[in-house]
Enzyme design. Structure first.
Site, short mmCIF file in Angstrom:
data_model
loop_
_atom_site.label_atom_id
_atom_site.label_comp_id
_atom_site.label_asym_id
_atom_site.label_seq_id
_atom_site.Cartn_x
_atom_site.Cartn_y
_atom_site.Cartn_z
NE ARG A 46 -84.75 37.10 41.06
CZ ARG A 46 -83.42 37.12 40.89
NH1 ARG A 46 -82.61 36.78 41.88
NH2 ARG A 46 -82.90 37.45 39.73
CE1 TYR A 98 -105.30 25.29 51.38
CE2 TYR A 98 -103.16 25.06 50.36
CZ TYR A 98 -104.45 25.55 50.34
OH TYR A 98 -104.86 26.31 49.29
CG ASP A 170 -99.36 26.35 57.30
OD1 ASP A 170 -99.83 27.43 57.71
OD2 ASP A 170 -99.59 25.90 56.16
CE LYS A 195 -105.85 30.70 52.33
NZ LYS A 195 -105.18 29.45 52.68
C1 LIG Z 1 -104.24 28.61 51.98
C2 LIG Z 1 -103.23 27.84 52.73
C3 LIG Z 1 -101.98 27.59 52.20
C4 LIG Z 1 -101.58 28.04 50.80
O1 LIG Z 1 -101.50 29.41 50.71
P1 LIG Z 1 -101.79 30.26 49.37
O2 LIG Z 1 -101.61 31.66 49.85
O3 LIG Z 1 -103.18 29.93 48.94
O4 LIG Z 1 -100.79 29.84 48.37
C5 LIG Z 1 -101.06 26.89 52.98
N1 LIG Z 1 -101.39 26.45 54.21
C6 LIG Z 1 -102.61 26.67 54.75
C7 LIG Z 1 -102.91 26.16 56.10
C8 LIG Z 1 -103.56 27.37 54.02
O5 LIG Z 1 -104.77 27.57 54.54
#
Ligand SMILES: *Cc1c(COP(=O)(O)O)cnc(C)c1O
Length: 386
Positions: A46, A98, A170, A195
């Site tokens: 961890r 998001y 982000d 993504k």
């Molecule tokens: C998908 C997404 C998230 C969340 O991520 P997960 O891997 O699905 O938990 C956060 N921010 C953005 C911009 C996203 O597209």
């Protein structure tokens, strides 16, 4: 070294004992101590795991930060970052963010006393208006999705720094291949690596990259204390995906822009939201701060009744809600990705019942256009618009 070379070589020079080009997956959760008071550098997975560590070092280097932290999902990464704050603290957050981040802030963090105001973070006046004595940070998505709103990162992070606020970005949509927020003044970058970084719709992962020693130490503490860490197997899978990031992003960018231009001329389409189109309000800023665009954009059809037949008729493009993978996907944000955002908020920003979002993959662009053409034409016939 150029980013293409660094990506292709992820982990390939990190195992001097065997020379393994693909870094091994260390499933071990526990590591022997050579003797009392000594450690190999690894004690318990961890806290630190050799496979995850290669990914974390890579993430920090790619984003130009000091520390990298791999988490079990993008939401886990955001949750870990939010743990920097305390009861009574306030955040200023991008409008049109998001849906899952909105849900985490409003339905979870708010119960712990962390509040957020949602504004167009590209607008300094709106930021001034939302600023409170207890404001601690800005959380920015640029571009946002589905509306692709752009924030000038250098300008806004300078504004935040003058007021003693952290800037958190982000960077899921553009990845460090196209945009590096820390170089523009941000303190923390988060990713849903699920993504574009993973890129194949087969691994759920999140990343945090931080700038500065103090902040990096606090995040290292929280990452271990909270424990939402990425498994060694998924760390490896993510690195394997990232090796081809440069090639994929170039193709996503090229395909999406071609399709956006084509959609603009289609009689069923009213508006196309793509920051690579000169009429987009964020076009100039986007060109200045990023070297390309992702495969994601959205468009509004002329009649809400067209949405259902479009989604039913697409064949090559899958009706599914994620993004960033090699396969093209289309989603209907109002009922899927943004369902947790109250309707009046959604409508105010333009996520309405005529908006469709495309995540353009790396297929041949002619095949994608042919698929969209037959689906849009069918929708026009069915609604009597043709
Ligand atoms: C998908 C997404 C998230 C969340 O991520 P997960 O891997 O699905 O938990 C956060 N921010 C953005 C911009 C996203 O597209």
């Amino acid at each position: 070294m150029n980013i293409e070379s660094r990506l292709a070589q992820i982990g390939s020079n990190c195992d001097p004992d065997t020379g393994a080009v693909s870094f091994p997956i260390y499933h071990a959760t526990v590591f022997r101590h050579p003797r009392l008071g000594q450690s190999t550098g690894y004690d318990y997975s961890r806290t630190k795991n050799p496979t995850r560590e290669v990914l974390e070092r890579t993430a920090a280097e790619l984003e130009g930060g000091d520390g990298g932290f791999a988490c079990s999902s993008g939401m886990a990464a955001l949750q870990t970052v939010f743990a920097l704050f305390s009861q009574g603290d306030h955040l200023i957050v991008s409008l049109d963010l998001y849906g899952g981040t909105y849900r985490l802030l409003e339905q979870v963090m708010r119960r712990f006393g962390l509040t957020a105001s949602y504004v167009d973070t590209g607008d300094l006046k709106a930021l001034e208006g939302a600023l409170r004595p207890e404001t601690k940070a800005l959380l920015i998505e640029t571009p946002t999705n589905p509306l692709m709103m752009i924030t000038d990162l250098a300008k806004v992070s300078a504004w935040a720094a003058e007021r003693g606020l952290l800037t958190i970005v982000d960077n899921t949509l553009l990845t460090p291949y196209f945009q590096r927020p820390i170089e523009l003044g941000a303190d923390i970058v988060v990713h849903s690596a699920t993504k574009y970084l993973g890129g194949h719709n087969d691994v759920l992962a999140g990343l945090i990259v931080s700038k500065g020693r103090e902040l990096t130490e606090r995040l290292a503490f929280l990452h271990n204390a909270i424990g939402a860490v990425l498994s060694p197997q998924d760390s490896w899978l993510l690195m394997r995906g990232m090796k081809t990031l440069a090639l994929r992003m170039e193709r996503h960018c090229e395909n999406a822009l071609r399709i956006a231009r084509w959609l603009k001329g289609h009689p069923a389409v009213e508006t196309v939201y793509h920051p690579g189109l000169p009429e987009h309000p964020g076009y100039e800023v986007q060109r200045r701060q990023a070297t390309g665009n992702s495969g994601l954009f959205s468009f509004r059809v002329k009649d809400a009744r067209m949405v259902e037949p479009v989604l039913r008729n697409i064949r090559l493009i899958a009706f599914a809600e994620s993004m960033g993978g090699v396969e093209s996907l289309m989603t209907f944000p109002a009922v899927q990705t943004h369902a947790d955002i109250p309707e009046h908020v959604r409508r105010a920003i333009g996520v309405d019942d005529r908006l469709l979002r495309l995540s353009v993959g790396i297929e041949h662009v002619d095949d994608l256009i042919a698929d969209l053409e037959q689906a849009l034409d069918a929708a026009m016939r069915e609604t009597g618009a043709a």
